[in-house]
Design a protein around this motif. Structure first.
Motif, PDB file in Angstrom:
ATOM      1  N   GLN A  44      -2.347   3.675   2.732  1.00  0.00           N
ATOM      2  CA  GLN A  44      -3.579   3.499   1.974  1.00  0.00           C
ATOM      3  C   GLN A  44      -4.246   2.211   2.445  1.00  0.00           C
ATOM      4  N   TYR A  45      -5.571   2.244   2.559  1.00  0.00           N
ATOM      5  CA  TYR A  45      -6.322   1.056   2.968  1.00  0.00           C
ATOM      6  C   TYR A  45      -6.489   0.141   1.755  1.00  0.00           C
ATOM      7  N   ILE A  53       1.060  -6.723   3.243  1.00  0.00           N
ATOM      8  CA  ILE A  53       0.529  -5.925   4.350  1.00  0.00           C
ATOM      9  C   ILE A  53       1.618  -5.780   5.404  1.00  0.00           C
ATOM     10  N   LYS A  94      -8.176 -13.609  12.770  1.00  0.00           N
ATOM     11  CA  LYS A  94      -7.567 -12.763  13.809  1.00  0.00           C
ATOM     12  C   LYS A  94      -8.564 -12.207  14.817  1.00  0.00           C
ATOM     13  N   GLU A 127      -7.153 -11.649   3.141  1.00  0.00           N
ATOM     14  CA  GLU A 127      -5.770 -11.859   3.583  1.00  0.00           C
ATOM     15  C   GLU A 127      -5.358 -13.319   3.602  1.00  0.00           C
ATOM     16  N   ALA A 176       0.840  -1.206   0.000  1.00  0.00           N
ATOM     17  CA  ALA A 176       0.000   0.000   0.000  1.00  0.00           C
ATOM     18  C   ALA A 176       0.876   1.257   0.000  1.00  0.00           C
TER      19      ALA A 176
HETATM   20  P1  AMP Z   1      -1.177  -6.761  12.643  1.00  0.00           P
HETATM   21  O1  AMP Z   1      -0.104  -6.025  11.907  1.00  0.00           O
HETATM   22  O2  AMP Z   1      -1.015  -8.245  12.655  1.00  0.00           O
HETATM   23  O3  AMP Z   1      -1.548  -6.151  13.955  1.00  0.00           O
HETATM   24  O4  AMP Z   1      -2.485  -6.688  11.769  1.00  0.00           O
HETATM   25  C1  AMP Z   1      -3.002  -5.598  11.319  1.00  0.00           C
HETATM   26  C2  AMP Z   1      -4.145  -5.960  10.478  1.00  0.00           C
HETATM   27  O5  AMP Z   1      -4.603  -4.736   9.961  1.00  0.00           O
HETATM   28  C3  AMP Z   1      -3.806  -6.798   9.261  1.00  0.00           C
HETATM   29  O6  AMP Z   1      -3.910  -8.168   9.492  1.00  0.00           O
HETATM   30  C4  AMP Z   1      -4.859  -6.324   8.271  1.00  0.00           C
HETATM   31  O7  AMP Z   1      -6.075  -6.994   8.516  1.00  0.00           O
HETATM   32  C5  AMP Z   1      -5.043  -4.907   8.643  1.00  0.00           C
HETATM   33  N1  AMP Z   1      -4.278  -4.018   7.772  1.00  0.00           N
HETATM   34  C6  AMP Z   1      -3.010  -3.606   7.928  1.00  0.00           C
HETATM   35  N2  AMP Z   1      -2.639  -2.774   6.943  1.00  0.00           N
HETATM   36  C7  AMP Z   1      -3.702  -2.639   6.136  1.00  0.00           C
HETATM   37  C8  AMP Z   1      -3.956  -1.928   4.926  1.00  0.00           C
HETATM   38  N3  AMP Z   1      -3.051  -1.138   4.358  1.00  0.00           N
HETATM   39  N4  AMP Z   1      -5.179  -2.053   4.376  1.00  0.00           N
HETATM   40  C9  AMP Z   1      -6.118  -2.831   4.941  1.00  0.00           C
HETATM   41  N5  AMP Z   1      -5.952  -3.518   6.067  1.00  0.00           N
HETATM   42  C10 AMP Z   1      -4.759  -3.447   6.666  1.00  0.00           C
END
Ligand code: AMP
Ligand code: GLY
Length: 427
Positions: A191-192, A287, A219, A197, A122
Motif C-alpha cells: 500500500q502506498y 517504510i 533522496k 519521511e 504499509a
Molecule cells: P529505498 O528503499 O531507499 O530505495 O527507497 C524507496 C523509497 O520509496 C522510500 O524512501 C520512500 O520514499 C518510497 N516508498 C517506499 N515504500 C513506500 C510506501 N509504501 N509508500 C510510499 N512511499 C514508499
C-alpha cells in the motif's frame, strides 16, 4: 585499541572523524576508506566483501573491533564469519549477523517480522513468479500509486512507485523475470503511504538500545524532490516534525517491539538499526529497515553526538550499553552532498578537487575521493558531504552554502534546497 571501519563513503569518514575525538587512545584503520578517512585512519586496500582478506588485515593489524559501514558485508554474513573462526572470535563486530541483517536484506522477511510483532507498516503481500496472476489481481484491488519492491538488495534501485496499472504490471514482470537477478525472485507489493519521511537510528547490544539523533535525507537528484533517486543528496538533523510526542510513538510502537521482536526470534543483534519511517498524519510507519547507519545521515548524526562514540560501541561489545550515556547536542547539523556530473547515471571519475583547504566553517566529509599521483581526485558519484552546525537550521545551511562554492571539480553539482520543506515548520 585498534579498530577497523569497513567501507569507503561519507558515513565511514564521519564515523572515523568522530572516533578520532575519543578520549581513549584508538588506532583507526579503514578498508578500503577514501582520501578523507586517510586523514585520521590508515587505509588498507581490502574489499569488505573479501572476508579472507579482511581476516588477514585484522590479524596483521591486531584489530580488536570491526565496525561494518555498508549493508552488503552484513547481509553476506561477515559477523557470523568472525564468530565461527577461532582466530577471529575474540574480535568484536559492530553489525548484526546474517539473520539480523535480513531486516534489510529481505523485504519479505522485514514485512513478516513487522506483522509478527505488530509494528506499524504499509499493508502488503509477497509474490513469486508462479503466483503472477494473483499479484496482478492484488494490484488491481489497490489504489494507485502502486509500490513494488524487489525482495533482496538491488543497489537502491529495487523500489518502484508507479501510477499506471499497465506499466506496473510490465515492471512486475520485468522484476519477476530477473531484472534484479535473485533479488527479484520475490516481489513485495504494498500500500502506498502518503506523508513525510525521516530516518531514526538506534544502537543496540541486543538487550537495550540508545536512540541516536534522527535525520531527514534528501533522496532525489532534483530540487523540490524531483527526478531520479540517489543515495542521498543532503541531510538535516534534528527534524522539526520529530517532536517529543512523535518520537515517543516511534519508540513505543516501533523501536521497543523491534528490539524485543529480535530477541523473541532468537536473533542476537549487536549494531545499528536504521528505521526508514513515514509520518502519516502524526503516526509513524516503517517504510524500511536497514542494518546499518545511513549515508548521508551519518554526516549529520555524528556531529550531533556529544558523547564519545567509542564508549557506546564498547557498551555494545561488552553488552552493557545500558550503563553508557548518550548525550546529543542541541544544535542543528546539515550536510550538502557535492556530486559528479551525470550522477546517479553514468559519471566520470578522476577529476581533481581543489578548495577543500579553504573551508573554515564546515566539515568536509569525503564520500567518493582518492589520492592519485599526490592529487585529490573524484572517485565516485557522490564526492563530498559538506556539513555545518548552527543554532538553527537556516544558520547551518548558510554555512554549508557558503562553503560549497569554494570547492571545485569538473562537473560538480549539488542541490541548493536542502531543508526546503522544513523551513516553514517551527524550529
Ligand atoms: P529505498 O528503499 O531507499 O530505495 O527507497 C524507496 C523509497 O520509496 C522510500 O524512501 C520512500 O520514499 C518510497 N516508498 C517506499 N515504500 C513506500 C510506501 N509504501 N509508500 C510510499 N512511499 C514508499
Ligand atoms: N540515505 C539512505 C541510506 O543510507 O540508505
Amino acid at each position: 585499541m585498534n579498530i577497523l571501519i569497513l567501507g569507503s563513503g561519507g558515513r565511514e569518514h564521519a564515523l572515523i572523524w568522530k572516533l578520532a575525538q575519543s578520549s581513549k587512545p584508538l588506532k583507526l584503520f579503514a578498508a578500503p576508506g577514501n582520501a578523507g578517512t586517510a586523514s585520521a585512519a590508515i587505509n588498507l586496500p581490502v574489499d569488505p566483501l573479501d572476508f579472507a582478506a579482511v581476516k588477514s588485515a585484522v590479524i596483521s593489524n591486531k584489530i580488536q573491533m570491526v565496525i561494518v559501514g555498508p549493508e552488503a558485508p552484513l547481509v553476506e554474513g561477515i559477523s557470523d564469519f568472525f564468530e565461527a573462526d577461532p582466530e577471529l572470535s575474540s574480535v568484536n563486530v559492530i553489525g548484526p549477523g546474517k539473520q539480523g541483517a535480513m531486516l534489510e536484506g529481505s523485504k519479505d522477511f522485514a514485512k513478516g517480522f513487522m506483522t509478527r510483532h505488530k509494528i506499524p507498516t504499509a499493508a502488503y503481500a509477497t509474490f513469486t513468479a508462479d503466483r503472477r496472476a494473483e499479484a496482478a489481481e492484488f494490484l488491481y484491488k489497490l489504489d494507485p500509486p502502486y509500490v513494488l519492491k524487489a525482495d533482496g538488495l538491488a543497489a537502491g534501485k529495487g523500489v518502484l512507485i508507479i501510477s499506471d496499472y499497465q506499466e506496473t504490471i510490465r515492471e512486475l514482470d520485468a522484476i519477476l523475470g530477473g531484472r534484479f537477478g535473485d533479488a527479484g525472485k520475490k516481489v513485495v507489493i504494498e500500500q502506498y503511504l502518503s506523508g513525510i519521511e525521516l530516518s531514526v537510528f538506534i544502537i543496540t547490544d541486543g538487550i537495550s538500545y540508545k536512540i541516536l539523533p534522527e535525520a531527514k535525507d534528501y533522496k532525489r537528484i532534483g530540487e523540490g524532490d524531483t527526478g531520479k533517486n540517489t543515495g542521498g543528496m543532503g541531510a538535516v538533523s534534528p527534524v522539526p516534525f520529530a517532536t517529543p510526542a512523535f518520537m515517543k510513538k516511534v519508540e513505543e510502537k516501533i523501536i521497543i517491539p523491534t528490539v524485543a521482536g529480535l530477541r523473541k526470534e532468537g536473533i542476537d543483534y549487536c549494531g545499528f538499526i536504521f528505521f526508514g519511517l513515514m509520518n502519516v498524519g502524526g503516526e509513524p510507519f516503517v517504510i524500511e529497515y536497514n542494518a546499518r547507519l545511513g549515508d548521508p545521515e551519518s554526516e549529520v548524526v555524528m556531529p550531533r553526538l556529544e558523547s564519545d562514540l567509542f564508549d557506546l560501541l564498547d557498551g555494545v561489545a561488552c553488552r552493557n550499553l545500558m550503563d553508557r550515556t548518550l548525550v546529543i547536542r542541541a544544535d542543528t547539523a546539515v550536510t550538502v552532498m557535492m556530486i559528479s556530473g551525470g550522477y546517479p547515471d553514468n559519471y566520470r571519475k578522476g577529476f581533481e578537487i581543489t578548495g577543500t583547504d579553504k573551508i573554515t566553517e564546515s566539515i568536509v566529509f569525503h564520500a567518493g575521493t582518492k589520492i592519485s599521483d599526490g592529487r585529490l581526485v573524484t572517485s565516485g558519484g557522490r564526492v563530498l558531504a559538506v556539513t555545518s552546525a548552527g543554532g538553527t537550521m537556516p544558520e547551518a545551511l548558510e554555512k554549508s552554502y557558503r562553503s560549497v562554492p569554494k570547492i571545485h571539480f569538473e562537473g560538480a553539482g549539488y542541490r541548493k534546497d536542502i531543508g526546503f520543506d522544513l523551513k516553514a515548520t517551527k524550529e
